[in-house]
Design a protein around this motif. Structure first.
Motif: not given
Lengths: 478, 263
Positions: A169, A200, A231, A233
């Protein structure tokens, strides 16, 4: 306000002697580091640093490439005066265990503890700030949150651990938003980065409690050249908060972070930071987010302290219907230059953005708003609104505005409004006539000025911000 | 005579570095009484009001201002306020981003010792009582200080603050100007709610109208920077009917004397 006594009345006033009100964060510890790299920036320092961090080969190569880019690029020729920033005097890497400088709360200088106390900062956070935060990580609150997050697949680590534990990742996203080629300071950061947060959040996961950087209080999480990678998603939603209004306890004179945020389609990410560097620090930070379809990115950026700050959170609206928002606060006091602002790039249709900047200049302080709104061709029906308000507290205080607007699309709607106001004697007299001392009256006016931004902060941060402003305003009356 | 009074003694004052406006004002408002101060434009009424509150744009040349026998001349505006003085401004300023509730809590706490801050419940109870006395909607306390307020709302806010801060002495500077009769009654009710043995007020007005609702214990007339006549409340009626000229003639002052002072 009334709960803060003037510094001279304090029983420990003698210990605080020589601690100028406006410069009370300029503390530093005696240097007793067991290990230090050599001064200056060169390949040897970078190789040693990478080795000590036990990094994969690709990261070392990345660092060295970034160093070459930095060498080629040279420093920016625009913006604030950086001529006193001498790299040959700077340690580009100090081992975290050495950075701490102290292991015991009792070793933290009295005046530092005093300042924290006056700011009303919880003790756990005080200890973290002073680099002795070992206990906090074990606190129940954080543990239960962490378990909850882990169940949902959320990763929240310091950046080094992120690289070690989630290499795929990490590699997929790292330096995709801010490549080393981007600007000189991003290149320097890429060469010597250390610390920062790695966040994440998987698709569809919403986190209601803000992810706070001070949860990650192992010493690596704070550094001169932190590198944060966030990040979100698709469809995720969360708020990341970093820093706090307390003075950052750091004797380093150069801080150059890079923050990269990837907001994938329909995700909603907020990043809030309030920084208050001690007055010797050059604070040169690159913060950038790329935003996907119908996704939303919000920045709240508060800049207090430092000698020079250059910071322009940027938002690249790449997906159709993406939204970007920047709320910015800058407070420049004697000898400080806050060069802050925002960049918004509209690169897709129906994208919207709003920028609200509030700056305050006091004494000989100078606040500049530097902003860019860019509408690409084909980004039809893009809308952007920029509002910058400057408040001058003294006759010698300065403010300036550099708003750049580039529109390459006929259907764009772009608005820009700027106001400059001076601290108003009538307002001060009015508030004083109700019983508020002059400095409290001034602080209240400043708080009111910042209110539209401050109310977007979680309560405890807003409270801290208010206390800090009061403290900055104490001693502003002759 | 008791010391519990607001006293102005032979006060001479000018705009800082400028023209002399007050030329020997003598005035006493005993605690427990409400006095009216009337007079034509430019006679120095508003200057007197601001000066008492400590407005730094005026300079005192001679004389004294005393609260309960203590001179407040050397005190800063905030110290005077904490000593018990309150000025309801003719034109209160706007302070953006500062809610009435927040501001009043800070102002109350400024009067108290550290560690003895007003309790949240106590504060809101007090605020609610004041809002009610002024026949106002409770949501007003969350609005920012005078931001977007009408002239009437500003006057009401000044009286609201008076009721919450409970000063020993209040000066109301034309709290009636620009109000319709209904608003006037509301403001007057508010001031009357503050009346009591430990409260004294000086009500500055151009019009006798207000004094129908706030009945004064005494009326003073100011002209050319001095108080030239004092009398019972009926004096206000006379002024309303006959104007100021007869008093000025009685004291040998020409109308132009005021005009010069006003220029």
């Amino acid at each position: 306000m009334s709960d803060l006594r003037p510094i001279n009345d304090h029983p420990d006033a003698a210990k605080l002697e020589g601690l100028d009100h406006t410069r009370q964060y300029d503390f530093q510890l005696a240097e007793n580091y067991s290990y230090k790299s050599e001064r200056g920036l060169n390949k040897r320092v970078i190789e040693k640093l990478s080795y000590m961090k036990n990094e994969p080969e690709w990261m070392l190569k990345f660092r060295l490439r970034a160093f070459e880019i930095a060498e080629k690029k040279g420093r920016p020729k625009w913006g604030p005066d950086l001529s006193h920033l001498n790299f040959d005097e700077i340690f580009f890497y100090i081992r975290p265990q050495d950075r701490k400088g102290t292991n015991s709360w009792d070793d933290v200088p009295e005046e530092v503890r005093e300042t924290y106390k006056r700011l009303g900062i919880p003790e756990a956070e005080q200890k973290m700030l002073a680099g002795v935060g070992a206990q906090y990580e074990s606190e129940m609150v954080y543990h239960s949150l962490k378990e909850e997050w882990e169940k949902q697949g959320v990763i929240f680590l310091d950046t080094e651990t992120g690289l070690q534990e989630h290499p795929e990742i990490f590699k997929e996203h790292f330096a995709t938003v801010v490549p080393p080629e981007d600007n000189y300071f991003a290149a320097v950061n890429s060469a010597v980065w250390s610390g920062g947060s790695f966040v994440y959040v998987p698709a569809g996961v919403e986190i209601s409690v803000p992810l706070q950087a001070y949860f990650l209080i192992n010493a690596q999480s704070m550094g001169q050249f932190e590198r944060t990678l966030i990040i979100g998603e698709p469809g995720s939603k969360f708020h990341y908060i970093e820093g706090c209004t307390a003075p950052t306890y750091n004797s380093d004179s150069f801080h150059s972070g890079v923050i990269e945020i990837i907001v994938k389609d329909r995700a909603n990410v907020r990043y809030s930071t309030i920084q208050n560097w001690s007055h010797n620090v050059y604070n040169l930070v690159t913060q950038r987010a790329i935003v996907g379809e119908r996704a939303s990115m919000g920045w709240l950026d508060g800049n207090l302290g430092s000698k020079v700050t250059m910071k322009y959170p940027s938002t690249y609206l790449l997906g159709e219907g993406a939204h970007g928002e920047v709320l910015s606060i800058a407070f420049a006091t004697d000898g400080q230059h806050q060069d802050a602002g925002a960049k918004v790039i509209h690169a897709a249709p129906n994208t919207t953005s709003s920028v609200v900047s509030k700056s305050i200049s006091k004494g000989t302080g100078r606040s500049s708003y530097r902003g860019l709104v860019q509408i690409h061709e084909g980004a039809t029906n893009a809308r952007s609104n920029v509002e910058c308000d400057a408040l001058l507290l003294d006759e010698h205080a300065m403010t300036d505005t550099y708003p750049y607007i580039e529109i390459n699309e006929k259907t764009a709607h772009v608005g820009h409004e700027a106001t400059v106001s001076k601290l108003n004697d009538e307002q001060i007299f009015y508030l004083m006539s109700r019983g508020l001392p002059e400095d409290a009256a001034m602080a209240l006016i400043v708080r009111g000025f910042l209110d539209p931004v401050a109310k977007e902060l979680p309560l405890e941060y807003a409270v801290e911000l208010n206390r800090l402003i009061e403290l900055e305003m104490e001693g502003s009356v002759g | 005579m008791s010391d519990n009074r607001l006293e102005i003694r032979n006060l001479h004052a000018r705009i800082a570095g400028g023209e002399t406006i007050l030329k020997g004002v003598d005035l006493i408002v005993p605690s427990g009484e409400v006095h009216a101060l009337m007079g034509p434009n430019g006679s120095g009424k508003s200057t007197l009001a601001k000066l008492m509150a400590g407005d730094p744009s005026y300079e005192v040349l001679d004389g004294d201002i005393l609260i309960d026998g203590e001179s407040v001349l050397e005190l800063e505006p905030d110290e005077r306020a904490r000593a018990g003085l309150y000025l309801a401004f003719q034109y209160p300023v706007e302070v953006p981003g500062v809610s009435i509730a927040n501001f009043l809590r800070l102002a109350l706490n400024a009067r108290r010792e550290e560690g003895d801050e007003v309790g949240v419940m106590e504060f809101y109870a007090k605020l609610q009582r004041a809002v009610k006395a002024l026949d106002w909607d409770e949501s007003i306390i969350e609005r920012n200080l005078h931001e977007g307020f009408s002239g009437g709302e500003k006057k009401r806010s000044e009286v609201l603050q008076l009721l919450v801060l409970e000063p020993r002495y209040a000066i109301l500077d034309e709290s009636d100007s620009g109000l319709d009769v209904d608003a006037l009654k509301v403001v007057a009710n508010g001031v009357n709610a503050a009346r009591g043995p430990n409260f004294g007020a000086l009500v500055i007005t151009h019009y006798q109208r207000l004094l129908n609702y706030i009945v004064p214990d005494m009326v003073h007339v100011m002209s050319s920077g001095r108080v030239i006549e004092s009398g019972p409340k009926e004096l206000a009626m006379d002024l309303d009917a006959k104007g100021y000229d007869w008093i000025r003639e009685k004291h040998g002052i020409t109308a132009s004397g005021d005009a010069v002072a006003h220029a």
